[in-house]
Design a protein around this motif. Structure first.
Motif, PDB file in Angstrom:
ATOM      1  N   GLU A  11      11.197   5.517   6.559  1.00  0.00           N
ATOM      2  CA  GLU A  11      11.496   4.126   6.194  1.00  0.00           C
ATOM      3  C   GLU A  11      10.237   3.267   6.250  1.00  0.00           C
ATOM      4  O   GLU A  11      10.030   2.396   5.405  1.00  0.00           O
ATOM      5  CB  GLU A  11      12.564   3.579   7.139  1.00  0.00           C
ATOM      6  N   LEU A  12       9.401   3.514   7.249  1.00  0.00           N
ATOM      7  CA  LEU A  12       8.188   2.700   7.379  1.00  0.00           C
ATOM      8  C   LEU A  12       7.240   2.930   6.217  1.00  0.00           C
ATOM      9  O   LEU A  12       6.640   1.974   5.685  1.00  0.00           O
ATOM     10  CB  LEU A  12       7.485   3.033   8.695  1.00  0.00           C
ATOM     11  N   LEU A  13       7.085   4.193   5.787  1.00  0.00           N
ATOM     12  CA  LEU A  13       6.161   4.499   4.710  1.00  0.00           C
ATOM     13  C   LEU A  13       6.665   4.018   3.349  1.00  0.00           C
ATOM     14  O   LEU A  13       5.880   3.893   2.400  1.00  0.00           O
ATOM     15  CB  LEU A  13       5.886   6.012   4.659  1.00  0.00           C
ATOM     16  N   SER A  14       7.947   3.776   3.255  1.00  0.00           N
ATOM     17  CA  SER A  14       8.499   3.357   1.956  1.00  0.00           C
ATOM     18  C   SER A  14       8.810   1.864   1.886  1.00  0.00           C
ATOM     19  O   SER A  14       9.427   1.393   0.930  1.00  0.00           O
ATOM     20  CB  SER A  14       9.774   4.160   1.674  1.00  0.00           C
ATOM     21  N   ASN A  15       8.355   1.090   2.910  1.00  0.00           N
ATOM     22  CA  ASN A  15       8.676  -0.342   2.885  1.00  0.00           C
ATOM     23  C   ASN A  15       7.687  -1.168   2.081  1.00  0.00           C
ATOM     24  O   ASN A  15       7.785  -2.386   1.989  1.00  0.00           O
ATOM     25  CB  ASN A  15       8.794  -0.884   4.308  1.00  0.00           C
ATOM     26  N   GLY A  16       6.616  -0.569   1.542  1.00  0.00           N
ATOM     27  CA  GLY A  16       5.674  -1.253   0.671  1.00  0.00           C
ATOM     28  C   GLY A  16       4.459  -1.813   1.351  1.00  0.00           C
ATOM     29  O   GLY A  16       3.504  -2.218   0.684  1.00  0.00           O
ATOM     30  N   LYS A  17       4.421  -1.850   2.672  1.00  0.00           N
ATOM     31  CA  LYS A  17       3.288  -2.444   3.363  1.00  0.00           C
ATOM     32  C   LYS A  17       2.046  -1.563   3.295  1.00  0.00           C
ATOM     33  O   LYS A  17       0.925  -2.063   3.345  1.00  0.00           O
ATOM     34  CB  LYS A  17       3.658  -2.719   4.826  1.00  0.00           C
ATOM     35  N   ILE A  18       2.236  -0.215   3.168  1.00  0.00           N
ATOM     36  CA  ILE A  18       1.060   0.655   3.096  1.00  0.00           C
ATOM     37  C   ILE A  18       0.305   0.449   1.799  1.00  0.00           C
ATOM     38  O   ILE A  18      -0.912   0.586   1.727  1.00  0.00           O
ATOM     39  CB  ILE A  18       1.452   2.129   3.288  1.00  0.00           C
ATOM     40  N   GLU A  19       1.067   0.052   0.703  1.00  0.00           N
ATOM     41  CA  GLU A  19       0.393  -0.234  -0.553  1.00  0.00           C
ATOM     42  C   GLU A  19      -0.495  -1.477  -0.401  1.00  0.00           C
ATOM     43  O   GLU A  19      -1.625  -1.528  -0.921  1.00  0.00           O
ATOM     44  CB  GLU A  19       1.415  -0.473  -1.671  1.00  0.00           C
ATOM     45  N   MET A  20       0.013  -2.441   0.354  1.00  0.00           N
ATOM     46  CA  MET A  20      -0.774  -3.651   0.585  1.00  0.00           C
ATOM     47  C   MET A  20      -2.031  -3.323   1.380  1.00  0.00           C
ATOM     48  O   MET A  20      -3.124  -3.816   1.078  1.00  0.00           O
ATOM     49  CB  MET A  20       0.069  -4.693   1.341  1.00  0.00           C
TER      50      MET A  20
END
Length: 797
Positions: free
Chosen positions: A672-681
């Protein structure tokens, strides 16, 4: 396009590359092949050194037709006997224990002499000493004696345990001892054998004859009547003497058999002579007394024609009575029950049928005796011959009775004619009739006596000049080279076995090996994905590219990897970082090790690098001065703050150019953490701050974390580990490449050992020049250099 062409070329030449690689795989273990080869040759040498040499000895003989006797009279009907045997019968006679026992006894083959050696014993023939065994042949048993030759005499003992040991002065034993039933006769040159020990073995003659029979082979030479007799033995002189003696004994045996027939005829005639002499003497006495009593001298010729007719009748009667007398001579042997006795043959009977059956009877008797000698009386062939002899005797009786009836009928007719002639001479005195009768009996006995005397002389001459049974075509001779052991064959077999043993073991090892060991294994299982580098197996404690100026093989391997990686990055960005993911199939393949060292490699050339620990489930990065449990990526992904810089840590190596974002606290929901979009940011912001972003991701086959963020990578370094990664797992990574689930995917083969380097893909080719300070490099012209030289030649084929 260039990559596809390279892959197509690899696929087209795959069979050729496989052959070379198979050779290189086995060449890597050349020391084992050399060791096994040396052991094999050494084993063959020891075997040949202590294995007795066996030689082939052979002799050739031609079986002669048995002599038909010496014909002194054409009226006698020819020889007394004739016989012919098949070669198979002769072979059985030669191999019979009866005949071989005579050979063994005459040559003392049941006594064998060996000189004891350190590891083996060598047989002697007609050596320096000889045992004269004193026990009768039927009491000889198995025994062994040890005779040690010393400077003063002989030390003699019994058995392998050297029991009942005693010594004698000198080298001749002239008086037997208890338990040692023999004498010893020694040659003068026995003193040359001082210090040696003779082992003398004694066995029963029957056992030695049986062993000799088993060792002799007899074969027919082509379609001829020549037999080749062969024997294999360690001592050529002993084998040759045995064969020559066997041929001599077989010849003498055949001569004796034929002489027995001639002697039987002589004995029969001698017995008849005594009877005929008595009868002749009695008849002559009666004639003398009759003539004296009746004053008879001659008769007048007044009877003329009647007397001549009467004389012819009397002559015919004389011949018939002579035949009756000869036929009576055959009655006695015909009516006996003994099937082994021979009948007198060609004694003058005019019955062709009877003479033919007598000749056939004698021939079967001889054949029966020969079969009994070689096969025994219970042999089915002997019993069949017994039945033939009984049938012949019955037929002889019938034929002889018929012949008697024929003679008596003719005699009655002639006597009737004689009486008629007598009636014509009315004045012939009764005295003349009596005298004629006496003279007729005298003539019969005289003719019979002369006939038997002639036959006796024929038999005596044949007995004296009996021809040999065989003609020696070639006396015994031995082969120049031993037939066993075959030194060339044994050496070739030992070399073959010595090479096959390690080859077989390695073949099984290779077939049972499911791990990859070098980049060739990776290429064979996944040909389309390029391999950027190979990382050596580290045997030292230092496992990090800690010093930018390192000259170790580890440092150079990552410099090459980082340099190669630049060519596969698809983005041609300026002032924007390249994002490089490092992943693997399963845990333990070294992805974190590659990630950290790759980051250190880029930072060593003064590139700004960000190392991110994205394996949230099993964080391993430990190049900071902080704890593994310090806050990091997971805390940023889970928290409300948009600032990821606050979680950055400085690397303890190359502080100015390497920042580290560790995985942070292990979360319960990494997906869930890796797919929440924050890593793209995070990645988008970091691109403008760094030259390279290295992301250490989770193993792909275990979890889906890496696939969730794989689209952000400019290149994906897929780590495999030699000796650890299963070959079948490469199919999973190949599917990821074909389905484009990982961007710009490349392989790195980790932990290549020295053994794998020796296959031709090691680290000596580039890292030895100028980098000697920390790790040694093979010396020029060493075994390693020579091995590499050979492998290069093989790869150049």
């Amino acid at each position: 396009m260039a990559e596809e062409n390279i892959n197509n070329s690899l696929e087209e030449n795959n069979s050729s590359i496989n052959i070379k690689e198979e050779i290189l795989n086995y060449l890597h273990y050349w020391k084992w092949f050399v060791l096994c080869l040396i052991l094999g040759v050494l084993g063959a040498f020891i075997y040949l050194r202590y294995t007795p040499e066996v030689y082939q000895s052979s002799a050739r003989i031609k079986i002669l037709n048995e002599s038909k006797g010496l014909e002194l009279s054409s009226k006698g009907g020819g020889a007394l006997f004739s016989d012919s045997k098949s070669l198979e019968n002769e072979i059985q006679i030669i191999k019979s224990n009866r005949l071989l026992a005579k050979v063994v006894d005459s040559l003392d083959l049941h006594i064998r002499y060996f000189i004891e050696g350190q590891f083996t014993s060598k047989e002697q023939w007609q050596g320096a000493l000889k045992l004269v065994y004193l026990e009768p042949n039927n009491k000889i048993g198995w025994s062994r004696f040890n005779i040690e030759v010393t400077e003063s005499g002989l030390n003699i003992s019994k058995g392998e345990e050297h029991l009942d040991k005693f010594s004698i002065n000198g080298y001749n034993l002239n008086t037997p001892r208890e338990g040692f039933p023999f004498l010893i006769q020694s040659k003068k040159w026995i003193k040359q054998h001082i210090g040696l020990t003779y082992i003398v073995t004694v066995q029963p003659i029957s056992s030695a004859a049986n062993s000799l029979s088993n060792s002799i082979s007899i074969s027919q030479v082509g379609a001829t009547e020549i037999l080749q007799i062969s024997i294999a033995g360690e001592n050529r002189q002993r084998s040759e003497a045995t064969l020559n003696k066997l041929v001599q004994q077989f010849n003498e045996d055949g001569v004796i058999d034929r002489q027995l027939v001639y002697q039987r005829t002589i004995d029969f005639v001698d017995d008849r002579f005594l009877y005929l002499e008595e009868e002749l003497d009695s008849i002559e006495d009666n004639k003398k007394v009759f003539q004296q009593d009746n004053n008879l001298v001659t008769f007048g010729s007044d009877v003329g024609y009647s007397m001549s007719k009467r004389t012819s009748s009397e002559q015919a009667v004389l011949e018939l009575e002579n035949q009756i007398a000869l036929a009576n001579l055959l009655k006695e042997p015909i009516y006996t029950d003994n099937l082994s006795s021979l009948m007198p043959e060609n004694v003058g009977l005019q019955s062709v049928n009877t003479n033919g059956m007598v000749s056939q009877y004698n021939k079967i008797v001889m054949e029966r005796e020969n079969l009994i000698a070689s096969a025994g009386e219970q042999n089915p062939k002997v019993q069949a011959l017994d039945r033939q002899l009984l049938d012949l005797k019955s037929n002889l009786k019938t034929s002889l009775n018929s012949y008697f009836e024929q003679l008596n009928t003719a005699l009655d007719r002639l006597k009737s004619q004689e009486n008629s002639a007598k009636g014509l001479i009315k004045g012939m005195p009764q005295k003349e009739k009596v005298l004629r009768s006496i003279e007729r009996q005298q003539n019969i006995k005289e003719n019979l006596y002369l006939l038997l005397l002639q036959k006796r002389e024929e038999a005596a001459i044949n007995l004296a000049i009996t021809s040999p049974s065989v003609k020696v075509v070639e006396y015994a001779s031995s082969s120049g080279r031993p037939i066993s052991p075959d030194s060339k064959g044994i050496y070739l077999k030992s070399i073959l076995v010595a090479l096959l043993i390690p080859f077989g073991i390695l073949f099984l090892m290779f077939k049972a090996d499911t791990k990859i060991h070098d980049k060739i294994d990776v290429l064979n299982n996944s040909k389309r994905i390029p391999i950027l580098g190979e990382i050596p197996e580290l045997k030292s404690e230092q496992k990090l590219f800690s010093n930018p100026h390192d000259r170790t093989i580890l440092a150079e391997s990552f410099r090459i990897l980082s340099a190669n990686l630049k060519y596969v990055l698809t983005s041609n960005k300026k002032d924007v970082a390249n994002i490089i993911y490092v992943t693997s199939t399963i845990k333990g393949e070294g992805k974190t090790f590659v990630s950290v060292n790759l980051a250190l490699s880029f930072s060593s050339i003064n590139k700004k690098v960000l190392l991110i620990g994205a394996d949230l489930r099993n964080p391993k990065i430990a190049v900071t001065d902080g704890s593994k449990k310090a806050k990091g990526l997971s805390n940023y992904l889970f928290g409300d703050s948009d600032s990821w810089e606050q979680y950055l840590q400085k690397s303890i190596y190359n502080v100015d150019y390497l920042d580290v974002l560790t995985a942070g606290t292990i979360p319960p929901n990494p997906t869930e953490l890796l797919s929440n979009g924050k890593i793209e940011m995070l990645l988008e912001e970091a691109k403008h701050l760094y030259d390279y972003i290295i992301v250490d991701t989770a193993p792909i086959i275990l979890v889906s974390d890496t696939l969730l963020i794989s689209q952000h990578a400019d290149a994906t370094v897929y780590v495999t580990r030699a000796g650890f990664t299963e070959k079948k797992l490469l199919g999973f990574s190949n599917d990821l490449y074909l389905n484009k689930k990982l961007n710009n995917m490349v392989y790195v083969v980790n932990s290549i050992s020295d053994g794998n380097k020796s296959k031709g893909y090691g680290y000596n080719y580039g890292y030895g020049y100028g980098y000697h300070s920390e790790e040694s490099v093979p010396e020029v012209y060493s075994w390693t250099w020579f091995k590499e030289f050979i492998k290069k030649k093989i790869r150049g084929l």
